[in-house]
Write a protein that holds these residues in place. Sequence first.
Motif, PDB file in Angstrom:
ATOM      1  N   SER A 109       0.855  -1.142   0.629  1.00 28.56           N
ATOM      2  CA  SER A 109       0.038   0.309   0.031  1.00 28.56           C
ATOM      3  C   SER A 109       0.952   1.087  -0.238  1.00 28.56           C
ATOM      4  O   SER A 109       0.664   2.170  -0.216  1.00 28.56           O
ATOM      5  CB  SER A 109      -0.861  -0.035   1.421  1.00 28.56           C
ATOM      6  OG  SER A 109      -0.349   0.155   1.962  1.00 28.56           O
ATOM      7  N   ASP A 110       2.100   1.204   0.739  1.00 32.69           N
ATOM      8  CA  ASP A 110       3.039   1.931   0.412  1.00 32.69           C
ATOM      9  C   ASP A 110       3.295   2.769  -0.851  1.00 32.69           C
ATOM     10  O   ASP A 110       3.070   1.759  -2.080  1.00 32.69           O
ATOM     11  CB  ASP A 110       4.603   1.812   1.002  1.00 32.69           C
ATOM     12  CG  ASP A 110       3.584   1.737   2.239  1.00 32.69           C
ATOM     13  OD1 ASP A 110       3.665   2.462   3.645  1.00 32.69           O
ATOM     14  OD2 ASP A 110       3.824   0.429   3.018  1.00 32.69           O
ATOM     15  N   THR A 111       3.615   4.223  -1.001  1.00 31.34           N
ATOM     16  CA  THR A 111       3.550   4.775  -2.438  1.00 31.34           C
ATOM     17  C   THR A 111       4.829   4.348  -2.531  1.00 31.34           C
ATOM     18  O   THR A 111       5.909   5.355  -2.459  1.00 31.34           O
ATOM     19  CB  THR A 111       3.481   6.509  -2.277  1.00 31.34           C
ATOM     20  OG1 THR A 111       2.100   6.274  -2.138  1.00 31.34           O
ATOM     21  CG2 THR A 111       3.317   6.598  -3.591  1.00 31.34           C
ATOM     22  N   TRP A 129      13.966   4.689   7.397  1.00 30.08           N
ATOM     23  CA  TRP A 129      14.187   3.952   6.253  1.00 30.08           C
ATOM     24  C   TRP A 129      15.755   4.105   5.219  1.00 30.08           C
ATOM     25  O   TRP A 129      15.663   3.226   4.976  1.00 30.08           O
ATOM     26  CB  TRP A 129      13.261   5.625   5.188  1.00 30.08           C
ATOM     27  CG  TRP A 129      12.999   4.432   3.440  1.00 30.08           C
ATOM     28  CD1 TRP A 129      11.813   4.479   3.390  1.00 30.08           C
ATOM     29  CD2 TRP A 129      14.541   4.967   3.009  1.00 30.08           C
ATOM     30  NE1 TRP A 129      11.611   4.387   2.214  1.00 30.08           N
ATOM     31  CE2 TRP A 129      12.885   4.805   1.515  1.00 30.08           C
ATOM     32  CE3 TRP A 129      14.984   5.088   2.809  1.00 30.08           C
ATOM     33  CZ2 TRP A 129      13.833   4.047   0.817  1.00 30.08           C
ATOM     34  CZ3 TRP A 129      15.820   4.954   0.727  1.00 30.08           C
ATOM     35  CH2 TRP A 129      14.612   4.857  -0.211  1.00 30.08           C
ATOM     36  N   THR A 187       9.992   1.987  -1.663  1.00 34.97           N
ATOM     37  CA  THR A 187       8.803   2.870  -1.445  1.00 34.97           C
ATOM     38  C   THR A 187       9.420   3.673  -0.547  1.00 34.97           C
ATOM     39  O   THR A 187       9.769   3.230   0.247  1.00 34.97           O
ATOM     40  CB  THR A 187       7.340   1.759  -1.171  1.00 34.97           C
ATOM     41  OG1 THR A 187       7.624   0.960  -0.028  1.00 34.97           O
ATOM     42  CG2 THR A 187       7.119   0.735  -2.413  1.00 34.97           C
ATOM     43  N   ARG A 188       8.114   4.366   0.331  1.00 37.03           N
ATOM     44  CA  ARG A 188       7.750   5.635   0.801  1.00 37.03           C
ATOM     45  C   ARG A 188       6.189   5.632   1.664  1.00 37.03           C
ATOM     46  O   ARG A 188       5.257   5.503   0.710  1.00 37.03           O
ATOM     47  CB  ARG A 188       8.300   6.462   0.954  1.00 37.03           C
ATOM     48  CG  ARG A 188       7.626   7.247   0.150  1.00 37.03           C
ATOM     49  CD  ARG A 188       7.913   8.858   0.162  1.00 37.03           C
ATOM     50  NE  ARG A 188       7.488   9.962  -1.089  1.00 37.03           N
ATOM     51  CZ  ARG A 188       7.376  11.018  -0.983  1.00 37.03           C
ATOM     52  NH1 ARG A 188       8.353  11.964   0.049  1.00 37.03           N
ATOM     53  NH2 ARG A 188       7.070  11.371  -1.731  1.00 37.03           N
ATOM     54  N   PRO A 189       6.071   5.585   2.771  1.00 37.69           N
ATOM     55  CA  PRO A 189       7.169   6.335   4.150  1.00 37.69           C
ATOM     56  C   PRO A 189       7.491   4.318   4.531  1.00 37.69           C
ATOM     57  O   PRO A 189       9.305   4.133   4.657  1.00 37.69           O
ATOM     58  CB  PRO A 189       5.887   6.854   5.035  1.00 37.69           C
ATOM     59  CG  PRO A 189       4.826   6.076   4.983  1.00 37.69           C
ATOM     60  CD  PRO A 189       4.368   5.606   3.354  1.00 37.69           C
ATOM     61  N   ARG A 190       7.050   3.755   4.040  1.00 37.81           N
ATOM     62  CA  ARG A 190       7.687   1.774   4.008  1.00 37.81           C
ATOM     63  C   ARG A 190       8.415   1.832   3.085  1.00 37.81           C
ATOM     64  O   ARG A 190       7.943   2.120   1.776  1.00 37.81           O
ATOM     65  CB  ARG A 190       6.811   1.049   5.118  1.00 37.81           C
ATOM     66  CG  ARG A 190       5.505   1.338   6.197  1.00 37.81           C
ATOM     67  CD  ARG A 190       4.830   0.414   6.650  1.00 37.81           C
ATOM     68  NE  ARG A 190       4.040   0.026   5.245  1.00 37.81           N
ATOM     69  CZ  ARG A 190       2.939  -0.624   5.555  1.00 37.81           C
ATOM     70  NH1 ARG A 190       3.250  -2.415   6.743  1.00 37.81           N
ATOM     71  NH2 ARG A 190       2.152  -1.039   4.246  1.00 37.81           N
TER      72      ARG A 190
END
Length: 279
Positions: A109-111, A129, A187-190
């Motif tokens: 789900s992270d972007t 990160w 990806t972020r935030p994770r």
Amino acid sequence: MTTGDHESGQRLFLRRILAEGAERLRVTLSGDMVFGWRDRTIGSAALRQDGRFWLRATAEHRDWAQGEAWNGNPDAADITGVPKPLLINRVEWSEPPVEMYAELMTYVSDTPCSPTPDLREAITLPDAWWTDLREALNTLAGHPTERGDHDADAYLRELGDTYERPLALPPPAMRTEHTDLHWSNLTRPRLWILDWEYWGRAPAGFGVATLYLHSLLVPDMAGQVHDEFADLLASPTGQVAQLGAAAHILSRSYRVDDYAELQHPVRRHVRRLLGEDRV
């Protein structure tokens, strides 16, 4: 754009094989479809009774439907300790002379950090990160594999041939790397590391060298990547890794007109690495 708005034949074909993959794997497509580099792949969220997943599909002529890129995700399935999507199931089928597959994977789900492989605008990532990325790449480095390059001497010779000059560097230390580590595959935030078509043995630090070069349009981020991984990038093997990653970017710029902007700072960086004025 809808499928009726003059969509290319390739995209219509990819939509069809994704739908067939969904039927074969007994999932329901949900949400927008995402096309990969030069419309080679297609993906979409997919639903079944036990949750939300990601379905990805591609096709190749039968002469090319083999080898490391074709089997990247299945080969990566036994990698542990690295934040990556898990392969749930895969189905292959044929429409001669074309071979196809669809892969069902866990949903992330992270972007992506960037919609493009090369970073175009500044982003801020927390210290955790960067720590997670370092730990993931160290863990991956210890994973044994027969994929990729194993002959360090041959790698250095071939790289010298690419730049049309002998390289005054020792043969690189080789380890397992994600060799397509750019900003749209993180990806972020994770942190999740996506797209495992291309991974295997390479000069140590090839992944971060790729990330560093894909950051050059945003100098502050390029500086941060370099600072975070200076131990890898500043070593002789790290210089080989950077030259190898640069060769890939420049080849794409020559062959398929990719990296219209990025190629210029990459060329300048190669000149600095080689201590010469022409590339």
